[in-house]
Design an enzyme around this catalytic site. Structure first.
Site, PDB file in Angstrom:
ATOM      1  N   GLN A  73     -75.102  29.446 -57.025  1.00 45.51           N
ATOM      2  CA  GLN A  73     -74.756  29.731 -55.733  1.00 45.51           C
ATOM      3  C   GLN A  73     -74.452  31.004 -55.620  1.00 45.51           C
ATOM      4  O   GLN A  73     -73.269  31.365 -54.654  1.00 45.51           O
ATOM      5  CB  GLN A  73     -73.152  28.740 -55.414  1.00 45.51           C
ATOM      6  CG  GLN A  73     -73.788  27.298 -55.225  1.00 45.51           C
ATOM      7  CD  GLN A  73     -74.689  26.912 -53.930  1.00 45.51           C
ATOM      8  OE1 GLN A  73     -74.671  27.675 -53.147  1.00 45.51           O
ATOM      9  NE2 GLN A  73     -75.335  25.822 -54.100  1.00 45.51           N
ATOM     10  N   SER A  74     -75.109  32.163 -56.111  1.00 48.63           N
ATOM     11  CA  SER A  74     -74.695  33.455 -55.894  1.00 48.63           C
ATOM     12  C   SER A  74     -75.143  33.763 -54.539  1.00 48.63           C
ATOM     13  O   SER A  74     -76.299  33.608 -53.968  1.00 48.63           O
ATOM     14  CB  SER A  74     -75.784  34.111 -57.023  1.00 48.63           C
ATOM     15  OG  SER A  74     -75.552  35.510 -56.621  1.00 48.63           O
TER      16      SER A  74
END
Ligand SMILES: *Cc1c(COP(=O)(O)O)cnc(C)c1O
Length: 324
Positions: free
Chosen positions: A74-75
């Site tokens: 989920q960067s």
């Protein structure tokens, strides 16, 4: 640092008063302001755009045709690197921790929409992730591409220069600023703010992305300021890490509701929710006081909320059906 930055975002970002949030935290109505770096424009917004202006500028100057970077699934940084690549006519390869198929929502969905190629690195630590990225770059080079490796979180002295500019905007927008509160992940954001505003004026709330982020902040900030920045002198709170980066803690859940219900501002469960929980704790223990000008730096992250199952479930609990 000789390469000029490229323009990717819309600056300066606005600063807004937050009187209802201030009152809820125990501050005076004119004490608290929000720096809207969630509104940076490119690719859904967020703090990485300022760093990427410098990092992508250097990559272009070196003749790169592909941006490669690393991160968690989920960067936000990976998503904005993909957006920057698209804007500049470059390819993007994201080397992400984990395995495909666990969840494709949030930032991952946007990575796909933005056309990034994703290389899954498995359950590796930071050095394993760096090794995987080096391997990807070697393979791209062997195939005739010209990859530029963007550091984890976009954090380096070069990337931190984007946050020197944010600090300069804040100095002009909020005269008399006493404390800027910001989420502290890979360190580049805090480093740039420290270089512009001084160590005394920046409170970093550690989110648990690194084992100890303070030395990273020192390393990135030191070349950007004549002040002697040392890890020990930085204002860093480490009380909001909880059981880890990916966990939704009670204080963070509370902070998400508070910002939404007092100001209509949406925070994310990993970074900005922790930063507000840290500010609430700082008011309680007297590190931030009423009568002082405080800025909460909203660094973005909204897509990450939708990629966080516990945060979505918690958010939905707030919706009560009424037959009116
Ligand atoms: C990356 C990130 C941060 C932390 O910034 P660093 O420079 O990595 O410390 C804060 N907020 C959001 C939303 C982020 O994506």
């Amino acid at each position: 640092m000789s390469h000029p930055p490229v323009q990717l975002g819309t600056f300066p970002t606005p600063v807004e008063p937050a009187p209802r949030l201030a009152a809820a935290l125990g501050l005076g109505p004119d004490d608290l302001w929000v720096k809207r770096d969630d509104l940076t424009g490119l690719g859904g917004g967020g703090n990485k755009t300022r760093k990427l202006e410098w990092l992508a500028g250097a990559a272009l100057a070196e003749g790169a045709d592909t941006l490669v970077t690393t991160g968690g699934p989920q960067s936000n940084h990976a998503r904005l690197t993909a957006a920057a690549a698209g804007r500049l006519g470059l390819d993007a390869v994201l080397v992400l921790r984990g395995a495909p198929g666990r969840s494709r929502s949030g930032n991952l969905a946007l990575d796909g929409l933005l056309g990034a190629r994703i290389s899954w690195a498995g359950d590796v630590d930071q050095s394993g992730l760096d090794a995987a990225a080096a391997e990807v770059c070697a393979r791209l080079r062997a195939g005739g591409a010209r990859p530029a490796l963007i550091p984890f979180g976009g954090s380096s002295t070069l990337g931190a220069q984007g946050y020197v500019r944010c600090g300069e905007e804040l100095r002009a927008q909020v005269p008399g600023l006493r404390t800027a509160v910001v989420a502290l992940g890979s360190g580049g954001t805090m480093a740039g703010l420290v270089a512009a505003l001084g160590t005394e004026s920046v409170l970093g709330v550690d989110v648990g992305a690194l084992a100890d982020p303070a030395p990273a902040v020192e390393e990135f900030a030191a070349p950007l300021t004549s002040e002697k920045v040392t890890a020990r002198r930085l204002r860093v709170r480490r009380d909001q890490v909880g059981s880890g980066y990916a966990a939704l803690t009670g204080p963070v859940a509370e902070a998400l509701r508070l910002a939404a219900r007092t100001e209509g501002i949406i925070l994310d469960p990993t970074y900005t929710g922790r930063a507000l929980a840290g500010l609430a704790a700082a008011v309680r223990d007297g590190d931030v006081r009423p009568g002082e000008k405080t800025v909460f730096v909203h660094t973005g992250g909204l897509p990450g909320l939708f990629g966080h199952a516990d945060a979505v479930a918690y958010a939905e609990e707030g919706a009560v059906t009424h037959d009116l």
